[in-house]
Design a protein around this motif. Structure first.
Motif, mmCIF file in Angstrom:
data_model
loop_
_atom_site.group_PDB
_atom_site.id
_atom_site.type_symbol
_atom_site.label_atom_id
_atom_site.label_comp_id
_atom_site.label_asym_id
_atom_site.label_seq_id
_atom_site.Cartn_x
_atom_site.Cartn_y
_atom_site.Cartn_z
ATOM 1 N N ARG A 189 -5.098 2.408 10.310
ATOM 2 C CA ARG A 189 -4.221 2.238 9.426
ATOM 3 C C ARG A 189 -4.221 0.478 8.455
ATOM 4 O O ARG A 189 -3.778 1.156 7.316
ATOM 5 C CB ARG A 189 -2.856 1.381 10.374
ATOM 6 N N GLU A 243 -5.778 2.205 5.169
ATOM 7 C CA GLU A 243 -4.862 2.153 5.069
ATOM 8 C C GLU A 243 -3.900 2.147 3.644
ATOM 9 O O GLU A 243 -3.762 2.068 2.444
ATOM 10 C CB GLU A 243 -4.062 3.083 5.683
ATOM 11 N N GLU A 263 -3.575 1.458 -0.235
ATOM 12 C CA GLU A 263 -2.010 1.670 -0.590
ATOM 13 C C GLU A 263 -1.952 0.445 -1.608
ATOM 14 O O GLU A 263 -0.875 0.963 -2.616
ATOM 15 C CB GLU A 263 -1.613 2.401 0.229
#
Length: 73
Positions: free
Chosen positions: A46, A49, A53
């Motif tokens: 996460r 990611e 992002e």
């Protein structure tokens, strides 16, 4: 971003560990130490990611180091 409170790096005394000045020489050893923390982290995927992002420009995120040639991508 609730996942951050579960991050292994949240307990570190040295947050600068995850932001080496260089990826060479002493910086390479620093990256390896940061990645060792990430390998035991329950939210490493996460974290990586999130870094992608939000277009993070530096640091080790989820065991992935941001390379200068990837800036702006």
């Amino acid at each position: 971003m609730d996942w951050q409170r579960d991050a292994a790096c949240a307990d570190t005394d040295d947050p600068d560990l995850f932001f080496p000045i260089s990826l060479n020489g002493p910086g390479a050893r620093q990256v390896e130490r940061a990645r060792a923390v990430c390998r035991r982290c329950p939210v490493a995927v996460r974290c990586a990611e999130w870094a992608r992002e939000t277009h993070q420009r530096s640091g080790v995120w989820g065991g992935v180091s941001v390379e200068p040639e990837n800036y702006g991508r």
